[in-house]
Design a protein around this motif. Structure first.
Motif, PDB file in Angstrom:
ATOM      1  N   LEU A 153      48.532  49.182  39.649  1.00 33.74           N
ATOM      2  CA  LEU A 153      47.393  48.265  39.580  1.00 33.74           C
ATOM      3  C   LEU A 153      47.704  47.055  38.708  1.00 33.74           C
ATOM      4  O   LEU A 153      48.080  47.177  37.548  1.00 33.74           O
ATOM      5  CB  LEU A 153      46.167  48.989  39.027  1.00 33.74           C
ATOM      6  CG  LEU A 153      45.480  49.962  39.979  1.00 33.74           C
ATOM      7  CD1 LEU A 153      44.331  50.659  39.277  1.00 33.74           C
ATOM      8  CD2 LEU A 153      44.985  49.249  41.233  1.00 33.74           C
ATOM      9  N   ARG A 154      47.545  45.892  39.308  1.00 35.63           N
ATOM     10  CA  ARG A 154      47.721  44.643  38.573  1.00 35.63           C
ATOM     11  C   ARG A 154      47.050  43.520  39.360  1.00 35.63           C
ATOM     12  O   ARG A 154      46.825  43.638  40.553  1.00 35.63           O
ATOM     13  CB  ARG A 154      49.206  44.331  38.362  1.00 35.63           C
ATOM     14  CG  ARG A 154      49.992  44.128  39.644  1.00 35.63           C
ATOM     15  CD  ARG A 154      51.457  43.798  39.342  1.00 35.63           C
ATOM     16  NE  ARG A 154      52.123  44.908  38.707  1.00 35.63           N
ATOM     17  CZ  ARG A 154      52.736  45.890  39.374  1.00 35.63           C
ATOM     18  NH1 ARG A 154      52.726  45.909  40.708  1.00 35.63           N
ATOM     19  NH2 ARG A 154      53.339  46.855  38.748  1.00 35.63           N
ATOM     20  N   GLY A 155      46.745  42.468  38.676  1.00 37.36           N
ATOM     21  CA  GLY A 155      46.175  41.310  39.338  1.00 37.36           C
ATOM     22  C   GLY A 155      44.867  41.615  40.038  1.00 37.36           C
ATOM     23  O   GLY A 155      44.031  42.384  39.555  1.00 37.36           O
ATOM     24  N   ALA A 156      44.704  41.028  41.236  1.00 42.21           N
ATOM     25  CA  ALA A 156      43.451  41.152  41.981  1.00 42.21           C
ATOM     26  C   ALA A 156      43.164  42.573  42.423  1.00 42.21           C
ATOM     27  O   ALA A 156      42.011  42.909  42.740  1.00 42.21           O
ATOM     28  CB  ALA A 156      43.468  40.221  43.194  1.00 42.21           C
ATOM     29  N   ALA A 157      44.178  43.453  42.457  1.00 42.48           N
ATOM     30  CA  ALA A 157      43.951  44.846  42.855  1.00 42.48           C
ATOM     31  C   ALA A 157      42.938  45.510  41.933  1.00 42.48           C
ATOM     32  O   ALA A 157      42.215  46.429  42.338  1.00 42.48           O
ATOM     33  CB  ALA A 157      45.262  45.624  42.847  1.00 42.48           C
ATOM     34  N   GLY A 158      42.860  45.042  40.700  1.00 40.28           N
ATOM     35  CA  GLY A 158      41.910  45.614  39.760  1.00 40.28           C
ATOM     36  C   GLY A 158      40.465  45.374  40.145  1.00 40.28           C
ATOM     37  O   GLY A 158      39.578  46.127  39.739  1.00 40.28           O
ATOM     38  N   VAL A 159      40.221  44.339  40.952  1.00 40.60           N
ATOM     39  CA  VAL A 159      38.858  44.073  41.405  1.00 40.60           C
ATOM     40  C   VAL A 159      38.365  45.220  42.280  1.00 40.60           C
ATOM     41  O   VAL A 159      37.238  45.695  42.146  1.00 40.60           O
ATOM     42  CB  VAL A 159      38.786  42.744  42.177  1.00 40.60           C
ATOM     43  CG1 VAL A 159      37.395  42.542  42.779  1.00 40.60           C
ATOM     44  CG2 VAL A 159      39.158  41.578  41.264  1.00 40.60           C
ATOM     45  N   PHE A 160      39.230  45.667  43.192  1.00 43.51           N
ATOM     46  CA  PHE A 160      38.843  46.725  44.120  1.00 43.51           C
ATOM     47  C   PHE A 160      38.810  48.094  43.447  1.00 43.51           C
ATOM     48  O   PHE A 160      38.148  49.004  43.925  1.00 43.51           O
ATOM     49  CB  PHE A 160      39.807  46.739  45.310  1.00 43.51           C
ATOM     50  CG  PHE A 160      39.847  45.435  46.050  1.00 43.51           C
ATOM     51  CD1 PHE A 160      38.835  45.103  46.944  1.00 43.51           C
ATOM     52  CD2 PHE A 160      40.850  44.516  45.827  1.00 43.51           C
ATOM     53  CE1 PHE A 160      38.852  43.892  47.620  1.00 43.51           C
ATOM     54  CE2 PHE A 160      40.875  43.297  46.494  1.00 43.51           C
ATOM     55  CZ  PHE A 160      39.867  42.982  47.391  1.00 43.51           C
ATOM     56  N   ALA A 161      39.502  48.224  42.333  1.00 39.47           N
ATOM     57  CA  ALA A 161      39.552  49.501  41.619  1.00 39.47           C
ATOM     58  C   ALA A 161      38.845  49.397  40.268  1.00 39.47           C
ATOM     59  O   ALA A 161      39.192  50.100  39.324  1.00 39.47           O
ATOM     60  CB  ALA A 161      41.001  49.936  41.425  1.00 39.47           C
ATOM     61  N   PHE A 162      37.819  48.540  40.191  1.00 38.24           N
ATOM     62  CA  PHE A 162      37.172  48.285  38.903  1.00 38.24           C
ATOM     63  C   PHE A 162      36.611  49.548  38.282  1.00 38.24           C
ATOM     64  O   PHE A 162      36.556  49.685  37.046  1.00 38.24           O
ATOM     65  CB  PHE A 162      36.045  47.253  39.073  1.00 38.24           C
ATOM     66  CG  PHE A 162      34.759  47.819  39.609  1.00 38.24           C
ATOM     67  CD1 PHE A 162      33.754  48.238  38.744  1.00 38.24           C
ATOM     68  CD2 PHE A 162      34.561  47.970  40.972  1.00 38.24           C
ATOM     69  CE1 PHE A 162      32.567  48.777  39.239  1.00 38.24           C
ATOM     70  CE2 PHE A 162      33.383  48.507  41.460  1.00 38.24           C
ATOM     71  CZ  PHE A 162      32.379  48.910  40.600  1.00 38.24           C
ATOM     72  N   HIS A 163      36.166  50.503  39.125  1.00 39.81           N
ATOM     73  CA  HIS A 163      35.541  51.710  38.586  1.00 39.81           C
ATOM     74  C   HIS A 163      36.521  52.546  37.779  1.00 39.81           C
ATOM     75  O   HIS A 163      36.110  53.270  36.870  1.00 39.81           O
ATOM     76  CB  HIS A 163      34.951  52.547  39.724  1.00 39.81           C
ATOM     77  CG  HIS A 163      35.954  53.086  40.683  1.00 39.81           C
ATOM     78  ND1 HIS A 163      36.723  52.279  41.505  1.00 39.81           N
ATOM     79  CD2 HIS A 163      36.329  54.367  40.948  1.00 39.81           C
ATOM     80  CE1 HIS A 163      37.522  53.047  42.230  1.00 39.81           C
ATOM     81  NE2 HIS A 163      37.308  54.299  41.911  1.00 39.81           N
ATOM     82  N   LEU A 164      37.810  52.457  38.094  1.00 41.12           N
ATOM     83  CA  LEU A 164      38.806  53.206  37.330  1.00 41.12           C
ATOM     84  C   LEU A 164      38.815  52.755  35.873  1.00 41.12           C
ATOM     85  O   LEU A 164      38.940  53.574  34.956  1.00 41.12           O
ATOM     86  CB  LEU A 164      40.196  53.014  37.932  1.00 41.12           C
ATOM     87  CG  LEU A 164      40.409  53.491  39.370  1.00 41.12           C
ATOM     88  CD1 LEU A 164      41.833  53.186  39.821  1.00 41.12           C
ATOM     89  CD2 LEU A 164      40.123  54.979  39.496  1.00 41.12           C
ATOM     90  N   TYR A 165      38.683  51.466  35.662  1.00 43.16           N
ATOM     91  CA  TYR A 165      38.665  50.921  34.312  1.00 43.16           C
ATOM     92  C   TYR A 165      37.310  51.136  33.642  1.00 43.16           C
ATOM     93  O   TYR A 165      37.246  51.481  32.462  1.00 43.16           O
ATOM     94  CB  TYR A 165      38.971  49.421  34.357  1.00 43.16           C
ATOM     95  CG  TYR A 165      40.328  49.086  34.920  1.00 43.16           C
ATOM     96  CD1 TYR A 165      41.441  48.955  34.087  1.00 43.16           C
ATOM     97  CD2 TYR A 165      40.512  48.888  36.286  1.00 43.16           C
ATOM     98  CE1 TYR A 165      42.692  48.633  34.593  1.00 43.16           C
ATOM     99  CE2 TYR A 165      41.751  48.571  36.803  1.00 43.16           C
ATOM    100  CZ  TYR A 165      42.841  48.445  35.962  1.00 43.16           C
ATOM    101  OH  TYR A 165      44.075  48.133  36.469  1.00 43.16           O
ATOM    102  N   PHE A 166      36.260  50.916  34.396  1.00 38.11           N
ATOM    103  CA  PHE A 166      34.903  51.012  33.845  1.00 38.11           C
ATOM    104  C   PHE A 166      34.574  52.435  33.398  1.00 38.11           C
ATOM    105  O   PHE A 166      34.142  52.662  32.259  1.00 38.11           O
ATOM    106  CB  PHE A 166      33.904  50.536  34.893  1.00 38.11           C
ATOM    107  CG  PHE A 166      32.463  50.739  34.519  1.00 38.11           C
ATOM    108  CD1 PHE A 166      31.913  50.068  33.431  1.00 38.11           C
ATOM    109  CD2 PHE A 166      31.649  51.590  35.255  1.00 38.11           C
ATOM    110  CE1 PHE A 166      30.576  50.252  33.085  1.00 38.11           C
ATOM    111  CE2 PHE A 166      30.324  51.772  34.921  1.00 38.11           C
ATOM    112  CZ  PHE A 166      29.785  51.101  33.821  1.00 38.11           C
ATOM    113  N   LEU A 167      34.787  53.411  34.274  1.00 38.47           N
ATOM    114  CA  LEU A 167      34.408  54.783  33.961  1.00 38.47           C
ATOM    115  C   LEU A 167      35.270  55.394  32.861  1.00 38.47           C
ATOM    116  O   LEU A 167      34.856  56.357  32.209  1.00 38.47           O
ATOM    117  CB  LEU A 167      34.495  55.646  35.224  1.00 38.47           C
ATOM    118  CG  LEU A 167      33.459  55.318  36.303  1.00 38.47           C
ATOM    119  CD1 LEU A 167      33.794  56.046  37.602  1.00 38.47           C
ATOM    120  CD2 LEU A 167      32.061  55.677  35.839  1.00 38.47           C
TER     121      LEU A 167
END
Length: 295
Positions: free
Chosen positions: A142-156
């Protein structure tokens, strides 16, 4: 929960410090099906009914989900590691009289299945992983714009009560975002099943458990994966990896390459559907699982 898989009996089975809710049916080779986020064992309802015709099928709710216990996390963050949750499943099957079984998992359940394959290789005859890659590989990719689609991984995974407090403001909107956005065919999750998922996700202790689950993957699960990679531990059983066909979207990783690094005896396929393969394309999933476990 009010919905059940027709033909299955339900038991609450102690597995060490927690009790898991499990749907059980059939006879023959044992097969265990593990659900993901934000769902329960009901996600396997079509696949489980088919396999139960000639297999002993077990569909548990993972700890923290559905009607299973939802213990509070500890200070070290160990309560919801995939190592802990994998041990739950091995203990559950032993309680049902089986020391060796085929194991399939989707999403979070896929991470539990992966860890069971590494930590309990003697117990797992065949392994199937649906639409997820190991925590160590995911965080590396995960890097760059991919983090937008996987935001829940960071948030939770935040190490505070911030995500819990924010989700409580409107849990149906939060969890419904994934149930709706990850589907290509909305009819594959009918209104009554969607309502069951949302009810389970907002139950007492469930939001805290989900956050602890994702927090474990960001930290301890990642550490466990990298420790296994460093010493060359691999999956020794036949492995099936299925994932949704991304179409024109470019994934930040190659699922086939990821799984080839972990499993020598590997078969793979991309399926044209959304994230919930077992609900959108149960025919494909059943066919692939039968080819794996009955080989």
């Amino acid at each position: 929960m009010s919905s059940r898989i027709p033909g299955f009996t339900y038991e609450r089975i102690p597995v060490g410090a927690v009790t898991l809710n499990a749907a059980v049916a059939g006879a023959g080779k044992p097969v265990v099906l593990l659900h993901g986020f934000p769902q329960t064992h009901l996600t396997w309802r079509h696949v489980a009914a088919n396999l139960a015709a000639d297999h002993f099928v077990v569909c548990p709710d993972l700890r923290g989900y559905g009607d299973s216990d939802k213990p509070a996390d500890d200070a070290d963050g160990t309560v919801y590691t995939k190592r802990t949750m994998a041990a739950d499943i091995v203990t559950l099957l032993r309680a049902l009289g089986h020391d060796r079984f085929a194991l399939a998992g989707h999403d979070r359940g896929g991470l539990v299945a992966f860890r069971a394959g590494l930590d309990h290789s003697a117990a797992i005859s065949h392994l199937a992983i649906l639409d997820v890659i190991p925590a160590g590989d995911m965080w590396a990719a995960l890097r760059g714009a991919a983090g937008v689609f996987a935001f829940h991984l960071y948030f939770l995974a935040q190490q505070s009560d911030l995500p819990t407090r924010m989700i409580r403001a409107d849990p149906d909107v939060f969890f419904g975002h994934f149930l709706d956005g990850w589907l290509h065919d909305p009819s594959s999750v009918p209104a009554e099943i969607r309502a069951e998922y949302l009810a389970a996700a907002r139950a007492p202790g469930a939001i805290e458990a989900v956050c602890a689950d994702y927090r474990a993957s960001a930290f301890l699960d990642n550490d466990h994966d990298e420790a296994d990679r460093a010493v060359g531990n691999r999956l020794m059983m036949p492995v099936l990896a299925l994932w949704q066909d991304p179409g024109e979207m470019r994934l930040p990783f190659d699922p086939k390459a990821v799984w080839a690094a972990w499993a020598a005896d590997l078969r793979t396929a991309a399926v044209r559907c959304g994230h919930f393969l077992q609900e959108e394309r149960p025919d494909v999933v059943v066919g692939a699982l039968r080819a794996l476990i009955d080989d």
